[in-house]
Design a protein around this motif. Structure first.
Motif, PDB file in Angstrom:
ATOM      1  N   ASP A   1       0.804  -1.228   0.000  1.00  0.00           N
ATOM      2  CA  ASP A   1       0.000   0.000   0.000  1.00  0.00           C
ATOM      3  C   ASP A   1       0.833   1.272   0.000  1.00  0.00           C
ATOM      4  OD1 ASP A   1      -2.161  -1.712   0.065  1.00  0.00           O
ATOM      5  OD2 ASP A   1      -2.578  -1.408   2.192  1.00  0.00           O
ATOM      6  N   THR A   2       2.084   1.178   0.424  1.00  0.00           N
ATOM      7  CA  THR A   2       2.938   2.373   0.507  1.00  0.00           C
ATOM      8  C   THR A   2       4.098   2.333  -0.482  1.00  0.00           C
ATOM      9  OG1 THR A   2       4.252   1.378   2.277  1.00  0.00           O
ATOM     10  CG2 THR A   2       2.371   2.763   2.946  1.00  0.00           C
ATOM     11  N   ASN A   3       4.150   1.302  -1.326  1.00  0.00           N
ATOM     12  CA  ASN A   3       5.248   1.135  -2.295  1.00  0.00           C
ATOM     13  C   ASN A   3       6.610   1.149  -1.604  1.00  0.00           C
ATOM     14  OD1 ASN A   3       3.209   1.149  -4.166  1.00  0.00           O
ATOM     15  ND2 ASN A   3       3.790   3.065  -5.127  1.00  0.00           N
TER      16      ASN A   3
ATOM     17  N   GLY B   1       6.406  -9.302  -9.445  1.00  0.00           N
ATOM     18  CA  GLY B   1       5.296  -9.044  -8.526  1.00  0.00           C
ATOM     19  C   GLY B   1       5.204  -7.608  -8.055  1.00  0.00           C
ATOM     20  N   LEU B   2       6.295  -7.082  -7.494  1.00  0.00           N
ATOM     21  CA  LEU B   2       6.248  -5.710  -6.990  1.00  0.00           C
ATOM     22  C   LEU B   2       6.143  -4.702  -8.121  1.00  0.00           C
ATOM     23  CD1 LEU B   2       8.656  -5.579  -3.921  1.00  0.00           C
ATOM     24  CD2 LEU B   2       6.192  -5.968  -4.004  1.00  0.00           C
ATOM     25  N   ALA B   3       6.716  -5.017  -9.281  1.00  0.00           N
ATOM     26  CA  ALA B   3       6.583  -4.114 -10.430  1.00  0.00           C
ATOM     27  C   ALA B   3       5.105  -3.944 -10.781  1.00  0.00           C
ATOM     28  CB  ALA B   3       7.364  -4.648 -11.624  1.00  0.00           C
ATOM     29  N   LEU B   4       4.317  -4.988 -10.643  1.00  0.00           N
ATOM     30  CA  LEU B   4       2.882  -4.918 -10.900  1.00  0.00           C
ATOM     31  C   LEU B   4       2.162  -4.195  -9.771  1.00  0.00           C
ATOM     32  CD1 LEU B   4       0.311  -5.775 -12.450  1.00  0.00           C
ATOM     33  CD2 LEU B   4       0.351  -7.868 -11.102  1.00  0.00           C
ATOM     34  N   ILE B   5       2.409  -4.599  -8.548  1.00  0.00           N
ATOM     35  CA  ILE B   5       1.695  -4.035  -7.404  1.00  0.00           C
ATOM     36  C   ILE B   5       1.999  -2.554  -7.243  1.00  0.00           C
ATOM     37  CG2 ILE B   5       1.464  -4.126  -4.880  1.00  0.00           C
ATOM     38  CD1 ILE B   5       2.085  -7.211  -5.202  1.00  0.00           C
ATOM     39  N   PHE B   6       3.264  -2.162  -7.445  1.00  0.00           N
ATOM     40  CA  PHE B   6       3.637  -0.769  -7.253  1.00  0.00           C
ATOM     41  C   PHE B   6       3.171   0.131  -8.400  1.00  0.00           C
ATOM     42  CE2 PHE B   6       7.469  -1.480  -4.176  1.00  0.00           C
ATOM     43  CZ  PHE B   6       6.599  -1.978  -3.218  1.00  0.00           C
ATOM     44  N   ARG B   7       2.591  -0.455  -9.460  1.00  0.00           N
ATOM     45  CA  ARG B   7       2.048   0.338 -10.580  1.00  0.00           C
ATOM     46  C   ARG B   7       0.669   0.881 -10.281  1.00  0.00           C
ATOM     47  NH1 ARG B   7       3.123  -3.351 -15.865  1.00  0.00           N
ATOM     48  NH2 ARG B   7       2.767  -1.453 -17.048  1.00  0.00           N
ATOM     49  N   VAL B   8       0.040   0.390  -9.224  1.00  0.00           N
ATOM     50  CA  VAL B   8      -1.313   0.826  -8.878  1.00  0.00           C
ATOM     51  C   VAL B   8      -1.336   1.303  -7.430  1.00  0.00           C
ATOM     52  CG1 VAL B   8      -2.447  -0.697 -10.554  1.00  0.00           C
ATOM     53  CG2 VAL B   8      -2.022  -1.530  -8.252  1.00  0.00           C
ATOM     54  N   ASP B   9      -2.349   2.071  -7.101  1.00  0.00           N
ATOM     55  CA  ASP B   9      -2.578   2.453  -5.709  1.00  0.00           C
ATOM     56  C   ASP B   9      -3.497   1.401  -5.098  1.00  0.00           C
ATOM     57  OD1 ASP B   9      -1.030   4.717  -5.844  1.00  0.00           O
ATOM     58  OD2 ASP B   9      -2.702   6.051  -6.289  1.00  0.00           O
ATOM     59  N   THR B  10      -3.118   0.895  -3.942  1.00  0.00           N
ATOM     60  CA  THR B  10      -3.868  -0.198  -3.321  1.00  0.00           C
ATOM     61  C   THR B  10      -4.127   0.088  -1.846  1.00  0.00           C
ATOM     62  OG1 THR B  10      -1.909  -1.418  -2.614  1.00  0.00           O
ATOM     63  CG2 THR B  10      -2.744  -1.906  -4.811  1.00  0.00           C
TER      64      THR B  10
ATOM     65  N   SER C   1      -8.685  -6.341  -0.997  1.00  0.00           N
ATOM     66  CA  SER C   1      -7.789  -5.349  -1.591  1.00  0.00           C
ATOM     67  C   SER C   1      -8.520  -4.519  -2.637  1.00  0.00           C
ATOM     68  CB  SER C   1      -6.563  -6.029  -2.212  1.00  0.00           C
ATOM     69  OG  SER C   1      -6.969  -6.993  -3.155  1.00  0.00           O
ATOM     70  N   GLN C   2      -8.246  -3.234  -2.609  1.00  0.00           N
ATOM     71  CA  GLN C   2      -8.830  -2.276  -3.548  1.00  0.00           C
ATOM     72  C   GLN C   2      -7.708  -1.717  -4.397  1.00  0.00           C
ATOM     73  OE1 GLN C   2     -12.293  -1.202  -3.619  1.00  0.00           O
ATOM     74  NE2 GLN C   2     -11.606  -0.434  -5.571  1.00  0.00           N
ATOM     75  N   HIS C   3      -7.923  -1.612  -5.705  1.00  0.00           N
ATOM     76  CA  HIS C   3      -6.884  -1.165  -6.633  1.00  0.00           C
ATOM     77  C   HIS C   3      -7.406  -0.030  -7.511  1.00  0.00           C
ATOM     78  CE1 HIS C   3      -6.440  -5.471  -5.781  1.00  0.00           C
ATOM     79  NE2 HIS C   3      -5.131  -5.262  -5.840  1.00  0.00           N
TER      80      HIS C   3
ATOM     81  N   VAL D   1      -7.448  -2.004 -14.693  1.00  0.00           N
ATOM     82  CA  VAL D   1      -6.710  -1.231 -13.693  1.00  0.00           C
ATOM     83  C   VAL D   1      -5.379  -1.894 -13.373  1.00  0.00           C
ATOM     84  CG1 VAL D   1      -6.748  -0.412 -11.296  1.00  0.00           C
ATOM     85  CG2 VAL D   1      -8.802  -0.243 -12.703  1.00  0.00           C
ATOM     86  N   VAL D   2      -5.360  -3.228 -13.406  1.00  0.00           N
ATOM     87  CA  VAL D   2      -4.132  -3.978 -13.141  1.00  0.00           C
ATOM     88  C   VAL D   2      -3.795  -4.833 -14.358  1.00  0.00           C
ATOM     89  CG1 VAL D   2      -4.471  -4.061 -10.638  1.00  0.00           C
ATOM     90  CG2 VAL D   2      -5.341  -5.900 -12.045  1.00  0.00           C
ATOM     91  N   VAL D   3      -2.554  -5.279 -14.433  1.00  0.00           N
ATOM     92  CA  VAL D   3      -2.134  -6.174 -15.509  1.00  0.00           C
ATOM     93  C   VAL D   3      -2.494  -7.583 -15.087  1.00  0.00           C
ATOM     94  CG1 VAL D   3      -0.166  -7.003 -16.834  1.00  0.00           C
ATOM     95  CG2 VAL D   3      -0.272  -4.613 -16.129  1.00  0.00           C
ATOM     96  N   GLU D   4      -3.281  -8.283 -15.877  1.00  0.00           N
ATOM     97  CA  GLU D   4      -3.698  -9.639 -15.520  1.00  0.00           C
ATOM     98  C   GLU D   4      -2.563 -10.644 -15.671  1.00  0.00           C
ATOM     99  OE1 GLU D   4      -7.654 -11.136 -16.675  1.00  0.00           O
ATOM    100  OE2 GLU D   4      -7.791  -9.265 -17.778  1.00  0.00           O
ATOM    101  N   ASP D   5      -1.736 -10.460 -16.687  1.00  0.00           N
ATOM    102  CA  ASP D   5      -0.699 -11.434 -17.001  1.00  0.00           C
ATOM    103  C   ASP D   5       0.642 -10.947 -16.455  1.00  0.00           C
ATOM    104  OD1 ASP D   5       1.106 -13.222 -18.049  1.00  0.00           O
ATOM    105  OD2 ASP D   5       0.476 -12.954 -20.124  1.00  0.00           O
TER     106      ASP D   5
END
Length: 166
Positions: free
Chosen positions: A33-35, A67-76, A104-106, A156-160
């Protein structure tokens, strides 16, 4: 990058028992959530496995690159509840298992406060194997996330995960 909303990995006074195990989960989702990559790293063994919906990443370099490259691309925002901990032995508390339910909200990065923005909410089950590391912190050896439902806009997120490259 450290965030003003992240506390240090080692808290004072030190956590013990189940609270210390659960803190690995809290460090992990707060890092999402805080990158905060450093806080995330404090929750994982160097050779840990991060498995999201059947896509396993092994070791911190791969977890960061994919994983983090994907998660840190969105606000969660991740909210963990129903946390249960099983200590491996009563006498030597060096290994544990954990389960939790996480909501989780994205939103697209920087768009969450704008009206009418596309978003994706998901409910997931977490299952983890943990060990106490040499620094005294509990860390994931294996964290498995299985999303059980999602509502909203997948764009909103990358599925693959394979689409994410460093």
């Amino acid at each position: 990058m450290e965030s003003p909303f992240s506390l240090p990995a080692v808290l004072h006074p030190a956590l013990t028992g189940r609270d210390a195990v659960v803190d690995a989960l809290y460090r992990c989702v707060m890092a999402f959530d805080t990158n905060d990559a450093a806080l995330f790293d404090s929750s994982f063994m160097q050779d840990g496995v991060f498995d999201v919906n059947g896509r396993a990443m092994e070791g911190l370099p791969e977890i960061h690159a994919t994983g983090l490259a994907l998660i840190f691309r969105v606000d969660t925002t991740h909210m963990a509840t129903n946390v249960r901990v099983h200590m491996r032995t009563a006498t030597e508390e060096h290994e544990a298992s954990l389960t939790a339910t996480v909501l989780s909200q994205h939103f697209a990065k920087g768009k969450g406060m704008e009206p009418g923005q596309a978003n994706l909410m998901a409910g997931s089950l977490y299952r983890a194997e943990l060990a106490r590391d040499t620094d005294g912190l509990w860390k994931f050896k294996h964290l498995q996330i299985k999303s059980t439902w999602a509502e909203g806009d997948w764009s909103v997120v990358v599925e693959d995960f394979n689409e994410v490259e460093k």
